[in-house]
Enzyme design. Structure first.
Site, PDB file in Angstrom:
ATOM      1  N   TYR A  85      -7.518  19.267  66.666  1.00  0.00           N
ATOM      2  CA  TYR A  85      -7.581  19.472  68.113  1.00  0.00           C
ATOM      3  C   TYR A  85      -7.839  20.949  68.382  1.00  0.00           C
ATOM      4  O   TYR A  85      -7.270  21.820  67.706  1.00  0.00           O
ATOM      5  CB  TYR A  85      -6.262  19.065  68.799  1.00  0.00           C
ATOM      6  N   HIS A 101      -3.720  24.496  84.216  1.00  0.00           N
ATOM      7  CA  HIS A 101      -4.741  24.088  83.241  1.00  0.00           C
ATOM      8  C   HIS A 101      -6.081  24.677  83.681  1.00  0.00           C
ATOM      9  O   HIS A 101      -6.367  24.746  84.877  1.00  0.00           O
ATOM     10  CB  HIS A 101      -4.780  22.560  83.258  1.00  0.00           C
ATOM     11  N   ASN A 143     -12.420  14.261  82.939  1.00  0.00           N
ATOM     12  CA  ASN A 143     -13.131  14.210  81.672  1.00  0.00           C
ATOM     13  C   ASN A 143     -13.095  12.809  81.044  1.00  0.00           C
ATOM     14  O   ASN A 143     -12.020  12.256  80.817  1.00  0.00           O
ATOM     15  CB  ASN A 143     -12.510  15.214  80.683  1.00  0.00           C
ATOM     16  N   ASP A 148      -0.808  24.689  71.848  1.00  0.00           N
ATOM     17  CA  ASP A 148      -0.874  23.375  72.487  1.00  0.00           C
ATOM     18  C   ASP A 148      -0.684  22.285  71.435  1.00  0.00           C
ATOM     19  O   ASP A 148      -1.513  22.138  70.538  1.00  0.00           O
ATOM     20  CB  ASP A 148      -2.259  23.214  73.154  1.00  0.00           C
ATOM     21  N   TRP A 191      -3.984  11.479  71.400  1.00  0.00           N
ATOM     22  CA  TRP A 191      -4.998  12.500  71.070  1.00  0.00           C
ATOM     23  C   TRP A 191      -4.598  13.835  71.683  1.00  0.00           C
ATOM     24  O   TRP A 191      -4.108  13.874  72.804  1.00  0.00           O
ATOM     25  CB  TRP A 191      -6.382  12.121  71.580  1.00  0.00           C
ATOM     26  N   GLU A 229       3.069  23.957  74.347  1.00  0.00           N
ATOM     27  CA  GLU A 229       2.560  23.074  75.412  1.00  0.00           C
ATOM     28  C   GLU A 229       2.474  21.628  74.954  1.00  0.00           C
ATOM     29  O   GLU A 229       2.094  21.343  73.828  1.00  0.00           O
ATOM     30  CB  GLU A 229       1.178  23.564  75.812  1.00  0.00           C
ATOM     31  N   ARG A 249      -4.200  31.773  73.184  1.00  0.00           N
ATOM     32  CA  ARG A 249      -3.763  30.526  72.580  1.00  0.00           C
ATOM     33  C   ARG A 249      -4.385  30.417  71.202  1.00  0.00           C
ATOM     34  O   ARG A 249      -5.572  30.728  71.033  1.00  0.00           O
ATOM     35  CB  ARG A 249      -4.213  29.342  73.448  1.00  0.00           C
ATOM     36  N   GLU A 306      -0.634  19.264  82.463  1.00  0.00           N
ATOM     37  CA  GLU A 306      -2.065  19.248  82.786  1.00  0.00           C
ATOM     38  C   GLU A 306      -2.551  17.835  83.115  1.00  0.00           C
ATOM     39  O   GLU A 306      -3.513  17.681  83.867  1.00  0.00           O
ATOM     40  CB  GLU A 306      -2.889  19.842  81.651  1.00  0.00           C
ATOM     41  N   ASP A 348     -13.547  21.483  81.077  1.00  0.00           N
ATOM     42  CA  ASP A 348     -13.863  20.271  81.830  1.00  0.00           C
ATOM     43  C   ASP A 348     -13.324  20.328  83.246  1.00  0.00           C
ATOM     44  O   ASP A 348     -13.426  19.348  83.998  1.00  0.00           O
ATOM     45  CB  ASP A 348     -13.356  19.014  81.111  1.00  0.00           C
ATOM     46  N   HIS A 358      -8.750  31.076  74.470  1.00  0.00           N
ATOM     47  CA  HIS A 358      -8.552  30.107  73.385  1.00  0.00           C
ATOM     48  C   HIS A 358      -9.141  30.637  72.082  1.00  0.00           C
ATOM     49  O   HIS A 358     -10.359  30.688  71.928  1.00  0.00           O
ATOM     50  CB  HIS A 358      -9.276  28.806  73.720  1.00  0.00           C
ATOM     51  N   GLU A 368      -4.854  29.427  82.565  1.00  0.00           N
ATOM     52  CA  GLU A 368      -5.722  29.173  81.410  1.00  0.00           C
ATOM     53  C   GLU A 368      -7.162  29.479  81.804  1.00  0.00           C
ATOM     54  O   GLU A 368      -7.606  29.132  82.902  1.00  0.00           O
ATOM     55  CB  GLU A 368      -5.612  27.713  80.977  1.00  0.00           C
ATOM     56  N   ARG A 400       1.963  22.802  84.472  1.00  0.00           N
ATOM     57  CA  ARG A 400       0.542  23.026  84.216  1.00  0.00           C
ATOM     58  C   ARG A 400      -0.374  22.266  85.180  1.00  0.00           C
ATOM     59  O   ARG A 400      -1.589  22.203  84.950  1.00  0.00           O
ATOM     60  CB  ARG A 400       0.214  22.581  82.797  1.00  0.00           C
ATOM     61  N   HIS A 430      -0.484  19.166  72.138  1.00  0.00           N
ATOM     62  CA  HIS A 430      -1.357  18.102  72.665  1.00  0.00           C
ATOM     63  C   HIS A 430      -0.739  16.718  72.538  1.00  0.00           C
ATOM     64  O   HIS A 430      -1.390  15.766  72.076  1.00  0.00           O
ATOM     65  CB  HIS A 430      -2.721  18.159  71.969  1.00  0.00           C
TER      66      HIS A 430
HETATM   67  C1  CS2 Z   1      -6.251  21.214  76.566  1.00  0.00           C
HETATM   68  C2  CS2 Z   1      -7.510  20.693  77.195  1.00  0.00           C
HETATM   69  O1  CS2 Z   1      -6.804  23.246  77.584  1.00  0.00           O
HETATM   70  C3  CS2 Z   1      -5.870  22.529  77.199  1.00  0.00           C
HETATM   71  O2  CS2 Z   1      -4.677  22.813  77.305  1.00  0.00           O
HETATM   72  O3  CS2 Z   1      -5.178  20.316  76.622  1.00  0.00           O
HETATM   73  O4  CS2 Z   1      -8.572  21.278  76.552  1.00  0.00           O
HETATM   74  C4  CS2 Z   1      -7.689  19.187  77.158  1.00  0.00           C
HETATM   75  O5  CS2 Z   1      -7.801  18.758  75.807  1.00  0.00           O
HETATM   76  C5  CS2 Z   1      -8.944  18.827  77.924  1.00  0.00           C
HETATM   77  O6  CS2 Z   1      -8.850  19.374  79.214  1.00  0.00           O
HETATM   78  C6  CS2 Z   1      -9.122  17.323  77.994  1.00  0.00           C
HETATM   79  O7  CS2 Z   1     -10.255  17.018  78.775  1.00  0.00           O
HETATM   80 MG    MG Z   2      -3.349  21.298  76.914  1.00  0.00          MG
END
Ligand code: CS2
Ligand code: MG
Length: 403
Positions: A159, A312, A37, A210, A403, A236, A147, A262, A316, A122, A339, A283, A212
């Site tokens: 996020y 993960h 991504n 998450d 991020w 996570e 989640r 991930e 994407d 999600h 996921e 992950r 993040h």
């Molecule tokens: C996230 C993802 O799904 C998750 O756990 O961390 O959505 C992540 O932000 C994206 O895969 C980034 O491209």
């Molecule tokens: Mg994640």
């Protein structure tokens, strides 16, 4: 079975995907996901300009030898671009070998170890109330694991809250959009979110969250402790994991289960975390960690330390990755959870697939290979569009943050 041709197909049915198609002298072809991504064209070029010339004429059955050739032969080892390219080749070769054997991929890996693959969806919302509504909607839809992510009062961007409700796509602009962040506001808010969510959804649904990568180790420890009353399935990416030792501090303070990985692309990224049992779920994914061949090695190493898989599965990662992951998940002994962020209808039309969702579980199907195809004519109608993941800045002073 000789490799006669290999092509990279870049398309954008709602978001960008990079797919490798390997063709053979027996008329069979295999597919691998190579989507990274925000950096898609780097992997497309790595495959087209540096890998494919070395594949033509090779025996497609020699999956391991080709993996070692691409890993050791590159000299410059590891990294997300290299390992996503190797993953695409590896996944396509496993797809080919299973097709040649006329069996679903999970059978080739060792057969099913469970009746189905438990997935999590999600649920997200701009505030606690709307997030709770979404969690209840996912429960109603049959998910056993959900989640929850919500907006944070006082912050403009969040996020995990995406376009609409069913689909979340973070790569949202032609140049990186800028999000704002406050760890303090988030730390005050997150426990309130889960107090409401757990009260609404009851004790039996698995809840996940998450972070993040956004907290320091001590902040992550504070959050883990604050979430203990709501018994999460996992917390996570609580802190950036370049320094694997930083998870020792989190582990000392909380029993909330921890998931990481991930953005890892090899076993070396997670070796310390696993052997010190600093995490509970790893992950790493088919598409970013070197394919089925390397992911099996990570899973087997993790099983020695009672660490389970939690691949993960964001939008994407293409349906090709999802299909291959579900076969892996059905086989892998130390499976934890998968996921499952649903793709859009236009994406699913470009990638017809055998897998399906039923009552909180996914099933890869019985088609030979990983069960995912690509409609190249339809893919051609969705040309690549540059799209970046956002960047994040501290709200109070603009410091560039995670991020
Ligand atoms: C996230 C993802 O799904 C998750 O756990 O961390 O959505 C992540 O932000 C994206 O895969 C980034 O491209
Ligand atoms: Mg994640």
């Amino acid at each position: 079975m000789k490799i006669t041709n290999a092509r990279v197909i870049v398309c954008s049915p709602g978001r960008n995907f990079v797919t490798l198609k390997i063709e053979t002298d027996q008329g069979l072809s295999g597919l691998g996901d190579a989507t990274l991504n925000g950096r898609e064209l780097s992997v497309a070029s790595y495959l087209t300009d540096h890998v494919i010339p070395c594949l033509i004429g090779r025996d497609a059955h020699q999956i391991e030898d080709i993996w070692q050739y691409l890993y050791r032969g590159a000299y410059w080892r590891r990294g997300p671009v290299t390992m996503s390219a190797i993953a695409a080749v590896d996944t396509a070769l496993w797809d080919l070998k299973a097709k040649a054997a006329d069996m679903p991929l999970y059978q080739l890996l060792g057969g099913r170890s469970r009746t189905g693959v438990m997935v999590y969806g999600h649920a997200n919302g701009a505030d606690v109330e709307r997030t709770v509504e979404e969690v209840l909607r996912y429960k109603e839809a049959g998910y056993r694991a959900i989640r929850a992510q919500s907006g944070v009062p006082g912050l403009n961007s969040v996020y995990g809250v995406g376009r609409g409700t069913m689909f979340y796509e973070p790569a949202d602009a032609d140049l990186p959009s800028e999000h704002d962040w406050s760890s303090e506001k988030y730390l005050l808010h997150a426990p309130k979110l889960f107090e409401q969510v757990r009260q609404a959804v009851g004790p039996d649904i698995h809840l996940l969250h998450d972070v993040h990568h956004r907290l320091t180790p001590i902040e992550a420890a504070r959050l883990g402790k604050a979430l203990e009353p709501f018994h999460l399935f996992w917390m996570e990416d609580a802190t950036p994991a370049e320094n694997q030792e930083s998870f020792r501090l989190i582990r000392r303070h909380t029993t909330t289960p921890i998931a990481v990985g991930e953005i890892f692309n090899s076993i070396w990224d997670c070796k310390g975390l696993i052997e010190e049992q600093l995490i509970d779920y790893i992950r790493t994914t088919v598409v970013h960690a070197g394919g089925i061949t390397h992911l099996r090695r990570i899973a087997d190493f993790a099983s020695m330390y009672q660490v389970r898989t939690g691949c993960h599965g964001a939008t994407d990662l293409s349906p090709v990755c999802m299909g291959a992951a579900l076969h892996f998940d059905l086989w892998v002994p130390n499976f934890g959870i998968q996921e499952y962020m649903r793709h859009t209808d236009e994406t699913d039309a470009v990638f017809p697939h055998a897998y399906e969702f039923r009552d909180g579980f996914m099933f890869p199907g019985e088609a030979p290979g990983h069960g995912v195809q690509i409609d190249e004519a339809l893919a051609a109608k969705y040309p690549y569009r540059r799209a970046y993941l956002p960047v994040n800045r501290q709200a109070h002073d603009g410091t560039l943050w995670h991020w």
